[in-house]
Design a protein around this motif. Structure first.
Motif, PDB file in Angstrom:
ATOM      1  N   GLN A 189       0.955  -1.378  -0.147  1.00  0.00           N
ATOM      2  CA  GLN A 189       0.039   0.122  -0.268  1.00  0.00           C
ATOM      3  C   GLN A 189       0.858   0.793   0.233  1.00  0.00           C
ATOM      4  O   GLN A 189       0.511   2.374  -0.663  1.00  0.00           O
ATOM      5  CB  GLN A 189      -1.031   0.166   1.558  1.00  0.00           C
ATOM      6  CG  GLN A 189      -1.664  -0.834   1.087  1.00  0.00           C
ATOM      7  CD  GLN A 189      -2.778  -1.258   2.324  1.00  0.00           C
ATOM      8  OE1 GLN A 189      -2.656  -0.368   3.153  1.00  0.00           O
ATOM      9  NE2 GLN A 189      -4.179  -2.549   2.032  1.00  0.00           N
ATOM     10  N   LEU A 190       2.087   0.992   0.767  1.00  0.00           N
ATOM     11  CA  LEU A 190       3.567   2.580   1.239  1.00  0.00           C
ATOM     12  C   LEU A 190       3.517   3.123  -0.467  1.00  0.00           C
ATOM     13  O   LEU A 190       3.833   3.922  -1.008  1.00  0.00           O
ATOM     14  CB  LEU A 190       3.952   1.972   1.598  1.00  0.00           C
ATOM     15  CG  LEU A 190       4.727   2.947   2.266  1.00  0.00           C
ATOM     16  CD1 LEU A 190       4.261   4.440   2.389  1.00  0.00           C
ATOM     17  CD2 LEU A 190       5.965   3.152   3.077  1.00  0.00           C
ATOM     18  N   VAL A 191       4.032   1.131  -1.224  1.00  0.00           N
ATOM     19  CA  VAL A 191       4.977   1.642  -2.559  1.00  0.00           C
ATOM     20  C   VAL A 191       3.619   2.223  -3.240  1.00  0.00           C
ATOM     21  O   VAL A 191       4.375   2.919  -4.505  1.00  0.00           O
ATOM     22  CB  VAL A 191       4.965   0.272  -3.141  1.00  0.00           C
ATOM     23  CG1 VAL A 191       6.013   0.718  -4.438  1.00  0.00           C
ATOM     24  CG2 VAL A 191       6.725   0.360  -1.673  1.00  0.00           C
ATOM     25  N   SER A 192       2.449   2.003  -3.325  1.00  0.00           N
ATOM     26  CA  SER A 192       1.552   1.615  -4.118  1.00  0.00           C
ATOM     27  C   SER A 192       1.071   3.785  -4.241  1.00  0.00           C
ATOM     28  O   SER A 192       0.442   3.691  -5.406  1.00  0.00           O
ATOM     29  CB  SER A 192       0.198   1.190  -4.436  1.00  0.00           C
ATOM     30  OG  SER A 192      -1.122   1.440  -4.875  1.00  0.00           O
ATOM     31  N   ARG A 193       0.900   4.053  -3.296  1.00  0.00           N
ATOM     32  CA  ARG A 193       0.646   5.543  -3.145  1.00  0.00           C
ATOM     33  C   ARG A 193       1.664   6.130  -3.676  1.00  0.00           C
ATOM     34  O   ARG A 193       1.258   7.599  -4.062  1.00  0.00           O
ATOM     35  CB  ARG A 193       0.307   5.547  -1.502  1.00  0.00           C
ATOM     36  CG  ARG A 193      -1.034   5.571  -0.944  1.00  0.00           C
ATOM     37  CD  ARG A 193      -1.041   5.931   0.543  1.00  0.00           C
ATOM     38  NE  ARG A 193      -0.325   6.078   1.515  1.00  0.00           N
ATOM     39  CZ  ARG A 193      -0.146   4.694   2.745  1.00  0.00           C
ATOM     40  NH1 ARG A 193      -0.788   3.579   2.433  1.00  0.00           N
ATOM     41  NH2 ARG A 193       0.376   4.978   3.499  1.00  0.00           N
ATOM     42  N   LEU A 194       3.263   5.944  -3.203  1.00  0.00           N
ATOM     43  CA  LEU A 194       4.493   7.593  -3.289  1.00  0.00           C
ATOM     44  C   LEU A 194       4.119   6.936  -5.604  1.00  0.00           C
ATOM     45  O   LEU A 194       4.261   7.748  -5.638  1.00  0.00           O
ATOM     46  CB  LEU A 194       5.774   5.704  -2.986  1.00  0.00           C
ATOM     47  CG  LEU A 194       6.796   6.989  -3.534  1.00  0.00           C
ATOM     48  CD1 LEU A 194       6.744   8.455  -2.925  1.00  0.00           C
ATOM     49  CD2 LEU A 194       7.754   5.857  -2.218  1.00  0.00           C
ATOM     50  N   ARG A 195       4.353   5.187  -5.622  1.00  0.00           N
ATOM     51  CA  ARG A 195       4.033   5.589  -7.051  1.00  0.00           C
ATOM     52  C   ARG A 195       3.164   6.241  -7.756  1.00  0.00           C
ATOM     53  O   ARG A 195       3.375   7.077  -9.078  1.00  0.00           O
ATOM     54  CB  ARG A 195       4.022   3.650  -7.590  1.00  0.00           C
ATOM     55  CG  ARG A 195       4.241   3.318  -9.157  1.00  0.00           C
ATOM     56  CD  ARG A 195       3.792   2.260  -9.574  1.00  0.00           C
ATOM     57  NE  ARG A 195       3.617   1.289  -9.022  1.00  0.00           N
ATOM     58  CZ  ARG A 195       4.706   0.056  -8.627  1.00  0.00           C
ATOM     59  NH1 ARG A 195       5.885  -0.118  -9.104  1.00  0.00           N
ATOM     60  NH2 ARG A 195       4.289  -0.955  -6.999  1.00  0.00           N
ATOM     61  N   ARG A 196       1.833   6.291  -6.868  1.00  0.00           N
ATOM     62  CA  ARG A 196       1.003   7.453  -7.944  1.00  0.00           C
ATOM     63  C   ARG A 196       0.998   8.534  -7.730  1.00  0.00           C
ATOM     64  O   ARG A 196       1.013   9.402  -8.818  1.00  0.00           O
ATOM     65  CB  ARG A 196      -0.239   7.209  -7.197  1.00  0.00           C
ATOM     66  CG  ARG A 196      -1.518   5.660  -7.276  1.00  0.00           C
ATOM     67  CD  ARG A 196      -2.738   5.473  -7.253  1.00  0.00           C
ATOM     68  NE  ARG A 196      -2.797   6.148  -5.672  1.00  0.00           N
ATOM     69  CZ  ARG A 196      -3.097   5.506  -4.887  1.00  0.00           C
ATOM     70  NH1 ARG A 196      -3.015   3.949  -5.178  1.00  0.00           N
ATOM     71  NH2 ARG A 196      -3.568   5.592  -3.587  1.00  0.00           N
ATOM     72  N   LYS A 197       1.935   9.126  -7.255  1.00  0.00           N
ATOM     73  CA  LYS A 197       2.514  10.343  -6.242  1.00  0.00           C
ATOM     74  C   LYS A 197       3.087  10.732  -7.325  1.00  0.00           C
ATOM     75  O   LYS A 197       3.598  12.034  -8.105  1.00  0.00           O
ATOM     76  CB  LYS A 197       2.571  11.242  -5.523  1.00  0.00           C
ATOM     77  CG  LYS A 197       1.575  10.552  -4.228  1.00  0.00           C
ATOM     78  CD  LYS A 197       1.176  10.831  -2.698  1.00  0.00           C
ATOM     79  CE  LYS A 197       0.757  11.110  -1.660  1.00  0.00           C
ATOM     80  NZ  LYS A 197       0.812  11.093  -0.637  1.00  0.00           N
ATOM     81  N   VAL A 198       4.439   9.767  -6.887  1.00  0.00           N
ATOM     82  CA  VAL A 198       5.822  10.340  -7.923  1.00  0.00           C
ATOM     83  C   VAL A 198       5.481  10.441  -9.248  1.00  0.00           C
ATOM     84  O   VAL A 198       5.643  11.164 -10.540  1.00  0.00           O
ATOM     85  CB  VAL A 198       7.134   9.393  -7.898  1.00  0.00           C
ATOM     86  CG1 VAL A 198       7.692   9.047  -8.752  1.00  0.00           C
ATOM     87  CG2 VAL A 198       7.363   9.341  -5.908  1.00  0.00           C
ATOM     88  N   GLY A 199       5.055   9.232 -10.010  1.00  0.00           N
ATOM     89  CA  GLY A 199       4.148   8.793 -11.657  1.00  0.00           C
ATOM     90  C   GLY A 199       3.400   9.490 -12.012  1.00  0.00           C
ATOM     91  O   GLY A 199       3.209   9.421 -13.715  1.00  0.00           O
ATOM     92  N   ARG A 200       3.092  10.457 -11.507  1.00  0.00           N
ATOM     93  CA  ARG A 200       1.304  11.323 -12.321  1.00  0.00           C
ATOM     94  C   ARG A 200       2.500  12.388 -12.943  1.00  0.00           C
ATOM     95  O   ARG A 200       2.593  12.891 -12.935  1.00  0.00           O
ATOM     96  CB  ARG A 200       0.776  11.505 -11.077  1.00  0.00           C
ATOM     97  CG  ARG A 200      -0.716  12.979 -11.193  1.00  0.00           C
ATOM     98  CD  ARG A 200      -1.451  13.255 -10.454  1.00  0.00           C
ATOM     99  NE  ARG A 200      -0.934  14.782  -9.323  1.00  0.00           N
ATOM    100  CZ  ARG A 200      -0.357  14.607  -9.276  1.00  0.00           C
ATOM    101  NH1 ARG A 200      -1.180  15.768 -10.437  1.00  0.00           N
ATOM    102  NH2 ARG A 200       0.489  16.108  -8.724  1.00  0.00           N
TER     103      ARG A 200
END
Length: 241
Positions: free
Chosen positions: A207-218
């Protein structure tokens, strides 16, 4: 077990600051002293806590790197602790996450830690953060970078290109760990230990990686990738892990 002097990216270099390494294992002491000398630091080495305290009393060091597991660190505080004209920051090499209980007598200035087994790139990055402001001359850039991704350790802020990333402390810590170890796969256990001090389970990490991935990769090419069955890594996909 530990990182090598050839790890990449080379994120941090010194400017002649005097660093005392307090480690009882000769091979680890040699690795750290060689690496830090190559990175531009002046090095002193001690194998015991008592000797280190005597050295800090007699000489000025800009930073102390100390293995918190040394057996003679306990009992060096209290009335036996000498008054010091200069109190350098300390970087702890530790298997624990209880910094308030570790080495109060060498908690001289700022304090940070790296968990063992450590990676050399992370040690260099933490040293740079602790030493900011200790060098004469213009302020040093305390920003870690990978492409258009930048982390400012002075303000604990991250951005991707011109876009500021709204990160929680856990997300920032994870992103920093991935960046320092760019192109290196980190297991869920390594991530959990770094972010929270222990392993929180697969679901919490995902869940932590998923949230970070969305923010960094948007609205930008993906930088955080999954290596199924192994963990996660940061970098350009065309370079690989």
């Amino acid at each position: 077990m530990y990182g090598s002097t050839t790890e990449k990216p080379a994120l941090a270099r010194g400017a002649g600051q005097h660093v005392l390494i307090v480690v009882g294992e000769p091979d680890v002491a040699e690795l750290l002293s060689t690496t830090l000398e190559l990175a531009g630091y002046r090095i002193g080495v001690s194998g015991t806590g008592a000797e280190a305290l005597a050295l800090v009393t007699r000489q000025r060091f800009d930073l102390v790197v100390v293995d918190a597991g040394l057996p003679d660190l306990v009992g060096l505080g209290g009335e036996r602790r000498p008054a010091l004209a200069h109190r350098p920051p300390v970087l702890l090499l530790t298997a624990y996450d209880s910094l308030d209980l570790l080495l109060p007598e060498l908690g001289l200035g700022g304090k940070d830690y790296v968990t063992k087994p450590f990676r050399v790139a992370e040690v260099l990055a933490r040293i740079q953060v602790l030493l900011r402001g200790s060098c004469p001359g213009p302020p040093r850039d305390n920003t870690l970078r990978y492409g258009d991704l930048a982390l400012d350790d002075t303000l604990c802020r991250a951005r991707r290109g011109e876009r500021t990333l709204d990160l929680t402390p856990a997300e920032y810590r994870l992103l920093r760990h991935l960046l320092v170890n760019a192109h290196r796969v980190l297991s869920k256990e390594q991530i959990g230990r770094y972010v929270w001090g222990d392993f929180h389970g697969d679901n919490a990490i995902e869940q932590l990686v998923s949230r970070l991935r969305r923010k960094v990769g948007r609205e930008a090419p993906a930088l955080i990738h999954t290596r199924r069955g192994f963990g996660y890594w940061l970098g350009r996909a065309d370079i690989g892990s």
